[in-house]
Structure formats: C-alpha cells, structure tokens
Motif scaffolding. Structure first.
Motif, PDB file in Angstrom:
ATOM      1  N   SER A 246       0.802  -1.219   0.000  1.00 25.36           N
ATOM      2  CA  SER A 246       0.000   0.000   0.000  1.00 25.36           C
ATOM      3  C   SER A 246       0.838   1.274   0.000  1.00 25.36           C
ATOM      4  O   SER A 246       0.379   2.308  -0.470  1.00 25.36           O
TER       5      SER A 246
ATOM      6  N   ASP B 225      -4.129  -2.989  -9.845  1.00 21.37           N
ATOM      7  CA  ASP B 225      -5.382  -3.506  -9.320  1.00 21.37           C
ATOM      8  C   ASP B 225      -5.135  -3.880  -7.869  1.00 21.37           C
ATOM      9  O   ASP B 225      -4.480  -4.893  -7.583  1.00 21.37           O
ATOM     10  N   ASN B 226      -5.642  -3.060  -6.976  1.00 22.89           N
ATOM     11  CA  ASN B 226      -5.378  -3.279  -5.553  1.00 22.89           C
ATOM     12  C   ASN B 226      -5.917  -4.620  -5.071  1.00 22.89           C
ATOM     13  O   ASN B 226      -5.275  -5.324  -4.285  1.00 22.89           O
ATOM     14  N   ALA B 227      -7.101  -4.966  -5.524  1.00 20.95           N
ATOM     15  CA  ALA B 227      -7.752  -6.180  -5.026  1.00 20.95           C
ATOM     16  C   ALA B 227      -6.976  -7.431  -5.413  1.00 20.95           C
ATOM     17  O   ALA B 227      -6.939  -8.410  -4.669  1.00 20.95           O
ATOM     18  N   LYS B 228      -6.344  -7.384  -6.575  1.00 24.40           N
ATOM     19  CA  LYS B 228      -5.636  -8.564  -7.070  1.00 24.40           C
ATOM     20  C   LYS B 228      -4.132  -8.479  -6.839  1.00 24.40           C
ATOM     21  O   LYS B 228      -3.410  -9.416  -7.176  1.00 24.40           O
ATOM     22  N   ASN B 229      -3.652  -7.363  -6.304  1.00 26.44           N
ATOM     23  CA  ASN B 229      -2.209  -7.161  -6.134  1.00 26.44           C
ATOM     24  C   ASN B 229      -1.470  -7.332  -7.463  1.00 26.44           C
ATOM     25  O   ASN B 229      -0.442  -8.020  -7.534  1.00 26.44           O
TER      26      ASN B 229
END
Length: 129
Positions: free
Chosen positions: A30, A73-77
């Motif tokens: 993050s 894509d934060n959700a998928k790293n």
C-alpha cells in the motif's frame, strides 16, 4: 518475502500491442511504488514507468510517454503495463520492481533502479520491424 512475477511478454510486429502483468505477493504494497524497467542486450537497465500504489500517481520515461500505460489492481495485487504502438527499439527484457522507500505521495516517483528493493525475473518483449 516479496515475490514479483511478470508475464505477458512475447513477439509482436512493430505497431502492435502487448500487456505485461506483474503479480505481487509477500507483504503489504500500500505504501510502495511499483516500477517497470527494461534492459536491452548490451545496455543498462532503464526506467520505463512507475505507479504509486496508494494514490495511483504515475510517471513515464519520455521514450514511452503516450504509448505505454501503467495501472494497478489493488484487489488482485497486480500491476500492468499496456504497451501500444510498439517499436523495434522497445525490444528488451522487462522487469517489475517494488520500491518500499519511494512510494509516499509527498515525493516524486523514482526513476532510479537503486531505489527499488525487489525485482521480478523479467519477461522478454521482442518487436520485429
């Protein structure tokens, strides 16, 4: 332990497109900056693009500005590099990198490979004329 795994390279004709992907794992990203670098035979590894994981701020090398787009894509790293209007001079091994000291929003994204701490193994991109 940080792992970065690139995929999506290949052989394409000049003017074509490719999308590179980088799967990141092993810690929280993050506050990291994620970069793409490339290295052609006999040349130094050079900066291509970077994105700040937190606020999605981006930076591009002049040679790819307007042709390449970096995203995450934060959700998928996942981090992506969309490459359009490819040229033979884009031929290189492309590396994904993570910089955990240079991802804060109050500083410019770094173009120096020395500021990136973890690296993937690279994916070959070959553009034929």
């Amino acid at each position: 332990q940080v792992q970065l795994v690139e995929s999506g390279g290949g052989l394409v004709q000049a003017g074509g497109s490719l999308r590179l992907s980088c799967a990141a794992s092993g810690r929280t990203f993050s506050s990291a900056a994620m970069g793409w670098f490339r290295q052609a035979p006999g040349k130094e590894r050079e900066f291509v693009s970077a994105i700040r994981w937190g606020d999605a701020g981006t930076r591009y090398a002049d040679s790819v500005k307007g042709r390449f787009t970096i995203s995450r894509d934060n959700a998928k790293n996942m981090v992506y590099l969309e490459m359009n209007s490819l040229k033979p001079e884009d031929t290189a091994v492309y590396y994904c990198a993570a910089g955990f000291r240079v991802g804060l929003s109050n500083r410019p994204l770094s173009t120096s490979k020395l500021q990136y701490d973890s690296w993937g193994q690279g994916t070959q991109v070959t553009v034929s004329s």
